[in-house]
Design an enzyme around this catalytic site. Structure first.
Site, short mmCIF file in Angstrom:
data_model
loop_
_atom_site.label_atom_id
_atom_site.label_comp_id
_atom_site.label_asym_id
_atom_site.label_seq_id
_atom_site.Cartn_x
_atom_site.Cartn_y
_atom_site.Cartn_z
N GLN A 145 -2.46 -12.16 7.74
CA GLN A 145 -2.63 -11.95 6.20
C GLN A 145 -2.14 -12.96 5.36
O GLN A 145 -2.59 -13.54 4.34
CB GLN A 145 -2.12 -10.42 6.04
CG GLN A 145 -1.86 -10.16 4.63
CD GLN A 145 -1.75 -8.69 4.30
OE1 GLN A 145 -2.32 -7.81 4.53
NE2 GLN A 145 -0.40 -8.53 3.89
N VAL A 199 11.34 -7.52 9.09
CA VAL A 199 12.31 -6.73 9.41
C VAL A 199 12.27 -5.89 10.63
O VAL A 199 11.08 -5.28 10.56
CB VAL A 199 12.70 -5.80 8.24
CG1 VAL A 199 13.94 -4.93 8.42
CG2 VAL A 199 13.17 -6.65 6.88
N GLY A 236 4.97 -10.34 3.96
CA GLY A 236 5.86 -10.24 4.98
C GLY A 236 5.01 -10.94 6.23
O GLY A 236 4.01 -11.28 6.39
N MET A 294 0.76 -1.07 0.12
CA MET A 294 -0.20 -0.20 0.02
C MET A 294 1.09 1.32 -0.03
O MET A 294 0.42 2.22 0.43
CB MET A 294 -1.00 0.08 1.07
CG MET A 294 -1.72 -1.17 1.20
SD MET A 294 -3.40 -0.78 2.14
CE MET A 294 -2.69 -0.66 3.78
N SER A 340 4.40 0.64 8.02
CA SER A 340 4.13 2.14 7.43
C SER A 340 3.40 2.95 8.65
O SER A 340 3.46 4.19 8.83
CB SER A 340 3.33 2.04 6.50
OG SER A 340 3.82 1.24 5.37
N GLY A 384 11.43 -2.78 5.25
CA GLY A 384 10.49 -4.21 5.09
C GLY A 384 10.14 -4.74 3.77
O GLY A 384 10.28 -5.48 3.29
N HIS A 385 9.58 -3.37 3.18
CA HIS A 385 9.25 -3.72 1.59
C HIS A 385 10.53 -4.08 0.70
O HIS A 385 10.55 -4.77 -0.14
CB HIS A 385 8.58 -2.38 1.09
CG HIS A 385 7.35 -2.37 1.76
ND1 HIS A 385 7.24 -1.10 2.64
CD2 HIS A 385 6.07 -2.73 1.81
CE1 HIS A 385 6.00 -1.12 3.12
NE2 HIS A 385 5.13 -2.05 2.77
O1 PAF Z 1 0.15 -5.67 3.52
C1 PAF Z 1 -0.43 -4.70 2.70
O2 PAF Z 1 0.04 -3.74 2.61
C2 PAF Z 1 -1.90 -5.07 2.26
O3 PAF Z 1 -2.97 -5.65 3.11
C3 PAF Z 1 -1.78 -5.60 0.82
C4 PAF Z 1 -1.47 -7.03 0.86
C5 PAF Z 1 -0.84 -4.80 -0.14
C6 PAF Z 1 -3.34 -5.70 0.38
O4 PAF Z 1 -3.76 -4.34 0.30
#
Ligand code: PAF
Length: 281
Positions: free
Chosen positions: A152, A175, A146, A28, A185, A34-35
């Protein structure tokens, strides 16, 4: 060079013109280290990496932070160039939901109702719906998520399995800052004092792990250790739970298999989550 694709057609065209395997990193935006590690994991496995940046309204409840959620696209693109992503899928809300509302939703039953699902009843249905759409649009060979968002990850793995989606879901380790705080975030919402307090999430989990490593196998005793740690720091946990890593069902009273210890705590404007695996190296 990184390509920014804003439409579903553009994304599909990019894929048709690409050779080799594709890894998708759904995000998002408001990207952080982490990303970066998700992109690195993708680059290690796939020939090309696509990162999606889309703040998905469907996964935010009415009183949640949809409008306040940080949007930092120009900075995100710079980070993605630096880490070597090949393309960014950056659709508008209208492009993703052209009819205003998605009547069709992907529901994951009880897995979406436990843990964070209790406080966020529509959240996981919003996540699975958008992730299913992204998987159909990008058609990746691999998708990277992650482990910080363990629920999730488990829910998406189950969705992919239940629906025979031809993609390999890859979990990437959390991370952390040097203090132990998991990168998120939403850490941006914390004041310096709240940030110091937030370090206790990982410390509480570590206290639980220490008891486990000292031989404690009683689920409730470990849960209580984590809970007490948080309360002693003045934090009121939303939940602390020990669950099966795949099904997310409550772990047996005597732990006899790898178990995830997961928690959520609200600190100021931020609702923070963290988790740690017990019994698996
Ligand atoms: O983890 C996230 O940033 C969100 O939940 C995702 C997986 C991008 C779905 O909108």
């Amino acid at each position: 060079m990184i390509e920014v694709l804003r439409t579903v057609d553009g994304m599909r065209r990019w894929h048709r013109q690409t050779t080799g395997t594709v890894g998708l990193v759904p995000t998002m935006g408001a990207l952080h280290d982490g990303h970066r590690s998700l992109v690195r994991a993708s680059k290690g496995q796939a020939d090309r990496t696509v990162v999606s940046v889309f703040v998905n309204p469907l996964q935010f409840g009415a009183n949640e932070d949809l409008s306040a959620y940080p949007r930092t696209f120009d900075r995100d693109v710079e980070l993605l160039k630096e880490v070597g992503a090949d393309a960014v899928f950056y659709p508008s809300v209208e492009e993703m939901y052209p009819r205003g509302e998605s009547l069709t939703r992907v529901a994951v039953g009880r897995m979406g109702q436990v843990l964070c699902g209790r406080a966020r009843p529509i959240h996981f249905e919003g996540v699975t719906t958008v992730v299913m759409k992204l998987l159909h649009i990008v058609e990746p060979d691999y998708a990277f998520f992650g482990e910080k968002d363990w629920q999730q990850l488990a829910v998406i793995r189950r969705m992919v399995e239940d629906m025979n989606v031809p993609v390999a879901v890859v979990g990437v380790p959390t991370v952390r800052e040097a203090s132990g705080l998991a990168l998120s975030s939403r850490n941006q919402y914390l004041t310096p004092a709240e940030h110091r307090l937030a370090r206790n999430l990982s410390k509480a989990l570590e206290a639980g792990r220490s008891r486990y490593e000292a031989g404690e196998r009683n689920r409730d005793a470990i849960r209580q250790t984590i809970w007490n740690w948080l309360q002693e720091q003045g934090l009121e946990p939303e939940y602390v739970e020990l669950v099966d890593p795949d099904s997310l069902e409550t772990a047996p009273r005597q732990l006899d298999a790898p178990t995830v210890a997961a928690l959520a705590v609200r600190i100021g404007r931020a609702r923070l989550i963290d988790n740690l695996m017990l019994g698996r190296n």
